[in-house]
Motif scaffolding. Sequence first.
Motif, PDB file in Angstrom:
ATOM      1  N   HIS A 159      46.206  -1.509  20.735  1.00 26.07           N
ATOM      2  CA  HIS A 159      47.016  -2.424  21.535  1.00 26.07           C
ATOM      3  C   HIS A 159      46.225  -2.866  22.768  1.00 26.07           C
ATOM      4  CE1 HIS A 159      50.294  -3.966  24.002  1.00 26.07           C
ATOM      5  NE2 HIS A 159      51.037  -3.994  22.909  1.00 26.07           N
ATOM      6  N   PRO A 160      46.345  -4.127  23.191  1.00 25.99           N
ATOM      7  CA  PRO A 160      45.601  -4.582  24.371  1.00 25.99           C
ATOM      8  C   PRO A 160      45.851  -3.742  25.628  1.00 25.99           C
ATOM      9  CG  PRO A 160      46.544  -6.454  23.223  1.00 25.99           C
ATOM     10  CD  PRO A 160      47.095  -5.236  22.552  1.00 25.99           C
ATOM     11  N   GLN A 161      47.034  -3.179  25.763  1.00 27.46           N
ATOM     12  CA  GLN A 161      47.335  -2.439  26.986  1.00 27.46           C
ATOM     13  C   GLN A 161      46.452  -1.196  27.136  1.00 27.46           C
ATOM     14  OE1 GLN A 161      51.475  -2.226  28.117  1.00 27.46           O
ATOM     15  NE2 GLN A 161      51.177  -0.241  29.100  1.00 27.46           N
ATOM     16  N   TYR A 162      46.012  -0.618  26.010  1.00 28.83           N
ATOM     17  CA  TYR A 162      45.127   0.546  26.099  1.00 28.83           C
ATOM     18  C   TYR A 162      43.867   0.218  26.899  1.00 28.83           C
ATOM     19  CZ  TYR A 162      47.814   2.638  22.210  1.00 28.83           C
ATOM     20  OH  TYR A 162      48.799   3.154  21.415  1.00 28.83           O
ATOM     21  N   VAL A 163      43.324  -0.964  26.659  1.00 27.81           N
ATOM     22  CA  VAL A 163      42.079  -1.352  27.302  1.00 27.81           C
ATOM     23  C   VAL A 163      42.287  -1.546  28.796  1.00 27.81           C
ATOM     24  CG1 VAL A 163      40.185  -3.015  27.272  1.00 27.81           C
ATOM     25  CG2 VAL A 163      41.374  -2.424  25.149  1.00 27.81           C
ATOM     26  N   LEU A 164      43.384  -2.176  29.161  1.00 26.21           N
ATOM     27  CA  LEU A 164      43.667  -2.382  30.583  1.00 26.21           C
ATOM     28  C   LEU A 164      43.916  -1.060  31.292  1.00 26.21           C
ATOM     29  CD1 LEU A 164      43.692  -5.109  32.075  1.00 26.21           C
ATOM     30  CD2 LEU A 164      43.792  -5.308  29.590  1.00 26.21           C
ATOM     31  N   GLU A 165      44.606  -0.131  30.652  1.00 27.38           N
ATOM     32  CA  GLU A 165      44.847   1.170  31.274  1.00 27.38           C
ATOM     33  C   GLU A 165      43.545   1.929  31.485  1.00 27.38           C
ATOM     34  OE1 GLU A 165      47.880   3.455  29.351  1.00 27.38           O
ATOM     35  OE2 GLU A 165      49.432   1.928  29.654  1.00 27.38           O
ATOM     36  N   ASN A 166      42.563   1.665  30.645  1.00 26.66           N
ATOM     37  CA  ASN A 166      41.263   2.303  30.808  1.00 26.66           C
ATOM     38  C   ASN A 166      40.654   1.981  32.169  1.00 26.66           C
ATOM     39  OD1 ASN A 166      39.430   3.899  28.979  1.00 26.66           O
ATOM     40  ND2 ASN A 166      37.971   2.350  29.645  1.00 26.66           N
ATOM     41  N   GLU A 249      51.279  -7.061  13.804  1.00 29.08           N
ATOM     42  CA  GLU A 249      52.095  -6.051  14.471  1.00 29.08           C
ATOM     43  C   GLU A 249      51.401  -4.701  14.638  1.00 29.08           C
ATOM     44  OE1 GLU A 249      55.049  -6.304  16.057  1.00 29.08           O
ATOM     45  OE2 GLU A 249      54.699  -8.437  15.769  1.00 29.08           O
ATOM     46  N   SER A 250      50.190  -4.553  14.127  1.00 25.67           N
ATOM     47  CA  SER A 250      49.516  -3.270  14.280  1.00 25.67           C
ATOM     48  C   SER A 250      48.036  -3.363  14.620  1.00 25.67           C
ATOM     49  CB  SER A 250      49.681  -2.422  13.004  1.00 25.67           C
ATOM     50  OG  SER A 250      49.138  -3.097  11.891  1.00 25.67           O
ATOM     51  N   THR A 251      47.423  -4.549  14.528  1.00 24.59           N
ATOM     52  CA  THR A 251      45.986  -4.636  14.759  1.00 24.59           C
ATOM     53  C   THR A 251      45.621  -5.703  15.785  1.00 24.59           C
ATOM     54  OG1 THR A 251      45.586  -6.246  12.982  1.00 24.59           O
ATOM     55  CG2 THR A 251      45.542  -3.905  12.380  1.00 24.59           C
ATOM     56  N   SER A 252      44.427  -5.534  16.349  1.00 24.48           N
ATOM     57  CA  SER A 252      43.877  -6.484  17.318  1.00 24.48           C
ATOM     58  C   SER A 252      42.404  -6.719  17.031  1.00 24.48           C
ATOM     59  CB  SER A 252      44.004  -5.934  18.749  1.00 24.48           C
ATOM     60  OG  SER A 252      45.341  -5.762  19.145  1.00 24.48           O
ATOM     61  N   ASP A 253      41.916  -7.890  17.418  1.00 29.54           N
ATOM     62  CA  ASP A 253      40.481  -8.170  17.435  1.00 29.54           C
ATOM     63  C   ASP A 253      39.934  -7.835  18.815  1.00 29.54           C
ATOM     64  OD1 ASP A 253      40.566  -9.058  14.843  1.00 29.54           O
ATOM     65  OD2 ASP A 253      40.223 -11.188  15.317  1.00 29.54           O
ATOM     66  N   VAL A 254      38.736  -7.291  18.850  1.00 32.56           N
ATOM     67  CA  VAL A 254      38.097  -6.890  20.106  1.00 32.56           C
ATOM     68  C   VAL A 254      36.802  -7.669  20.272  1.00 32.56           C
ATOM     69  CG1 VAL A 254      37.080  -4.982  21.400  1.00 32.56           C
ATOM     70  CG2 VAL A 254      39.065  -4.574  19.933  1.00 32.56           C
ATOM     71  N   ARG A 255      36.660  -8.320  21.408  1.00 31.27           N
ATOM     72  CA  ARG A 255      35.409  -8.980  21.777  1.00 31.27           C
ATOM     73  C   ARG A 255      34.960  -8.440  23.132  1.00 31.27           C
ATOM     74  NH1 ARG A 255      38.573 -12.821  19.206  1.00 31.27           N
ATOM     75  NH2 ARG A 255      37.558 -13.990  17.512  1.00 31.27           N
ATOM     76  N   PHE A 256      33.669  -8.199  23.231  1.00 28.18           N
ATOM     77  CA  PHE A 256      33.104  -7.685  24.482  1.00 28.18           C
ATOM     78  C   PHE A 256      31.785  -8.397  24.731  1.00 28.18           C
ATOM     79  CE2 PHE A 256      30.543  -4.527  26.875  1.00 28.18           C
ATOM     80  CZ  PHE A 256      31.363  -4.381  27.978  1.00 28.18           C
ATOM     81  N   MET A 257      31.575  -8.838  25.953  1.00 30.30           N
ATOM     82  CA  MET A 257      30.394  -9.600  26.320  1.00 30.30           C
ATOM     83  C   MET A 257      29.769  -9.011  27.580  1.00 30.30           C
ATOM     84  SD  MET A 257      32.838 -12.738  25.705  1.00 30.30           S
ATOM     85  CE  MET A 257      34.066 -11.442  25.397  1.00 30.30           C
TER      86      MET A 257
END
Length: 344
Positions: A159-166, A249-257
């Motif tokens: 979920h996107p929120q996991y990344v922000l909480e990091n 409803e269960s997956t996300s794409d992740v991009r990092f630059m």
Amino acid sequence: MAKPPLSMKPTGWFQVAWSDEIAVGDVRTMKYFDQEMVAWRAESGRLTVMNAYCEHLGAHLGFGGTVKGEVLQCPFHGWQWNQQGRNVCIPYEDRPNRGRRITTYPVVERNESIYIWHDILGREPFFEAPDIFADFGDGKTAADYYPQQRLFRDSLEMHPQYVLENGVDFAHFKYVHNTPIVPKFTRHDFDDPVSYVDFTITFEGDDGQRIEDVGSGVEAINGGLGIAVTKSWGMVDNRTISAITPVDESTSDVRFMVYIGRPERDVRDPARAEAKAAEFGAEVIRQFSQDIHIWSHQRYSDPPALASSELEGFTAIRKWAMKFYPDGKGGSAADLAARREAMS
């Protein structure tokens, strides 16, 4: 990953591609927020992202659809749709169908990326997607950095929120990234949809040093749940962008630059300097990959069993995150619909 009790359809700006992936005349298929979409670039260079199905008989515009100047033509019967999703031509009729419209999404191209605005309530954007250079206000531009290095991971169970909480999780740096000491946060500003987090950190030395003596750190700007940009200071000059976009409803794409700064003075061996920058960028990406490995197997803990030193940061960011869920509680679209039904 255990499915989080959070909606996978939050409001905000989310990355759906990189700009150089869609040239003039290209039509690209994609799926985000449980919607089949197409992105296409007109002859003028303007990019449009819209739902994928023709309103005539439902043909998928991403499979055989063609760009004709400033419109997208359906492969089935030649109906043409403009950048606002309106039908402007039926080739075998005198007039277009003005009553039907394909849903389109607000689009910005920034950070060499394509962002769409997603909001299940149909509201206009109420904040800007962050800019990796302009928003730090130091006069730096892409010309001051080597070319962008990238990571892409598709359809991860996170979920996107996991990344922000990091971003407020100071303790993980020592145990995931092997920093010698735990960093110290110097700013948490979660008053607006765009939030700010600064912290002092070092990746060198040993655990005998004091955080007060560390002369390096990171500034982060979070544009909602979808995009975070960072600037490092006091260490190798680098800037990063993380972008997490729900697919279903269960997956996300992740991009990092990551961008690595060019030397401020001429160097004797430019090729070696560029190779060193590429090595450092790869290391930054490797460290982000360490986080991905954990996020993609994580369970959302609510309420979390926080240590006292973690309470302020996690409480603030979870309260802030609720701004981006239409029901203000993080519930799913179905939860929101049920509440509306109960109130009607």
